[in-house]
Motif scaffolding. Structure first.
Motif, PDB file in Angstrom:
ATOM      1  N   LEU A 222       0.823  -1.211   0.000  1.00 27.01           N
ATOM      2  CA  LEU A 222       0.000   0.000   0.000  1.00 27.01           C
ATOM      3  C   LEU A 222       0.859   1.264   0.000  1.00 27.01           C
ATOM      4  N   ALA A 223       2.004   1.194   0.646  1.00 25.85           N
ATOM      5  CA  ALA A 223       2.855   2.373   0.816  1.00 25.85           C
ATOM      6  C   ALA A 223       3.903   2.525  -0.283  1.00 25.85           C
ATOM      7  N   ARG A 224       3.967   1.584  -1.226  1.00 23.48           N
ATOM      8  CA  ARG A 224       5.033   1.589  -2.220  1.00 23.48           C
ATOM      9  C   ARG A 224       5.138   2.944  -2.938  1.00 23.48           C
ATOM     10  N   ASP A 225       6.324   3.585  -2.807  1.00 23.53           N
ATOM     11  CA  ASP A 225       6.634   4.848  -3.482  1.00 23.53           C
ATOM     12  C   ASP A 225       5.667   5.989  -3.134  1.00 23.53           C
ATOM     13  N   ALA A 226       5.013   5.903  -1.987  1.00 25.52           N
ATOM     14  CA  ALA A 226       4.061   6.944  -1.592  1.00 25.52           C
ATOM     15  C   ALA A 226       4.787   8.230  -1.218  1.00 25.52           C
ATOM     16  N   HIS A 227       4.120   9.343  -1.469  1.00 17.69           N
ATOM     17  CA  HIS A 227       4.656  10.626  -1.020  1.00 17.69           C
ATOM     18  C   HIS A 227       4.570  10.737   0.500  1.00 17.69           C
ATOM     19  N   GLU A 259      10.966   2.680   4.852  1.00 21.22           N
ATOM     20  CA  GLU A 259      12.216   2.475   4.125  1.00 21.22           C
ATOM     21  C   GLU A 259      12.052   1.407   3.050  1.00 21.22           C
ATOM     22  N   THR A 260      11.467   0.298   3.413  1.00 15.64           N
ATOM     23  CA  THR A 260      11.296  -0.816   2.477  1.00 15.64           C
ATOM     24  C   THR A 260      10.415  -0.418   1.303  1.00 15.64           C
ATOM     25  N   ALA A 261       9.394   0.389   1.576  1.00 11.79           N
ATOM     26  CA  ALA A 261       8.435   0.790   0.545  1.00 11.79           C
ATOM     27  C   ALA A 261       8.892   2.019  -0.249  1.00 11.79           C
ATOM     28  N   ASN A 262      10.043   2.568   0.076  1.00 10.87           N
ATOM     29  CA  ASN A 262      10.562   3.754  -0.618  1.00 10.87           C
ATOM     30  C   ASN A 262       9.614   4.944  -0.475  1.00 10.87           C
ATOM     31  N   VAL A 263       9.158   5.162   0.738  1.00  9.77           N
ATOM     32  CA  VAL A 263       8.255   6.274   1.039  1.00  9.77           C
ATOM     33  C   VAL A 263       9.058   7.556   1.201  1.00  9.77           C
ATOM     34  N   ARG A 264       8.490   8.667   0.750  1.00  3.94           N
ATOM     35  CA  ARG A 264       9.184   9.946   0.898  1.00  3.94           C
ATOM     36  C   ARG A 264       9.090  10.441   2.342  1.00  3.94           C
ATOM     37  N   THR A 265       7.875  10.579   2.874  1.00  2.00           N
ATOM     38  CA  THR A 265       7.673  11.110   4.228  1.00  2.00           C
ATOM     39  C   THR A 265       6.833  10.141   5.043  1.00  2.00           C
TER      40      THR A 265
END
Length: 305
Positions: A222-227, A259-265
């Motif tokens: 769900l969080a993959r590459d989320a802002h 971190e794993t999902a490459n989240v920005r914030t």
């Protein structure tokens, strides 16, 4: 697009934090607010913010624990007294319809608007509205619990003004036509393709809002590459076993998901009442050691994307 935190505590309210509720401000994009969870006294919290119940048309419930739903009957009833006449839809796990309907019936509440209740029976896309998409996935908590991913439509790229002027196409209303794409006939008789003069599209913003959960793969997806990822952080690492036993996460575990999902914030919330005042700094520092761009939410705090 802005997140307005109405309640950031876990389980029971404290003097510093009410129980869970978050408003997503989409006034600029859709002219509405979307609410995520509705703990006890959410409508009281709203009175201290710019959020308008009359402009709230969707409520997403993560799960049926009291600190996430006890504010629903009162809020739904009050919406009628605050100019709410447009339809409103509540999404949530099986059982949410019975809870709402019985509470309203027993209390004799009358709504001046159409209320739709959609129980989530399977994972996947729940909403597609003017390009916005809301996806739900099951998390790992005590009882059925969902997380939500909200994706904004991509935006048209910027107009390549330098290229236009280099080819002798002067500014004016023609620029708006060009940005829309397709064939455009110029005043000098030439025909150009608008998309040749527009930069790459701008990816829409993504917000992921988790319900209560221990670390799980669904939260990562769900969080993959989320802002922005909003994730519970009920306990510090010193209580990780307690967190696991009750289907919760520590702040460090929330940061690892980010971190794993490459989240920005990352924004951590759903904080146990045992952490008061500066005690919250422990949760924040543990998370920031793993994911630097992390904030600890507080009641009435806003985050603009």
């Amino acid at each position: 697009m802005e997140l307005q935190f109405l309640g950031t505590g876990a389980g029971v309210p404290s003097k510093e934090r009410n129980v869970t509720s978050i408003a997503l401000n989409l006034l600029d994009e859709l002219g509405v607010y979307w609410l995520f969870d509705c703990g006890e006294s959410t409508q009281h919290q709203i009175l201290r913010t710019p959020v308008k119940l009359s402009k709230t048309n969707k409520i997403f419930i993560t799960h049926l624990h009291g600190d996430h739903i006890y504010g629903l009957p009162g809020l739904l009833s009050s919406r009628s007294y605050q100019g709410g006449v447009t339809p409103l839809t509540v999404y949530g796990p099986a059982g949410i319809a019975v809870f709402i309907r019985q509470a309203l019936a027993i209390s004799g509440s009358h709504l001046n608007y159409d209320l739709c209740i959609e129980e989530i029976t399977s994972e996947g896309i729940l909403v597609e509205e003017q390009g916005f998409v809301v996806e739900a996935r099951r998390l790992e908590h005590r009882g059925e619990c969902f997380g939500y991913r909200i994706t904004e439509p991509d935006q048209t790229g910027t107009l390549l003004v330098d290229k236009l002027q280099h080819e002798g196409i002067k500014p004016g209303p023609i620029y708006s036509q060009i940005k829309q794409g397709g064939a455009v006939e110029l005043p000098d008789g030439r025909t150009i393709q608008g998309e040749d003069y527009v930069g790459k599209s701008i990816p829409g913003r993504v917000v992921a809002i988790m319900g209560d959960t221990k670390p799980c793969q669904a939260a990562i997806e769900l969080a993959r590459d989320a802002h922005v990822l909003v994730h519970e952080a009920t306990f510090a690492s010193s209580h990780h076993e307690h967190a696991n036993d009750f289907g919760h996460s520590t702040s460090a575990q929330a940061a690892q998901i980010a971190e794993t999902a490459n989240v920005r914030t990352l924004i951590v919330t759903h904080i146990s009442s045992r952490y008061q005042g500066e005690d919250v700094d422990v949760l924040l520092s543990e998370a920031q050691a793993i994911h630097k761009d992390t904030y600890a939410a507080a009641d009435f705090w806003t985050f603009r994307l």
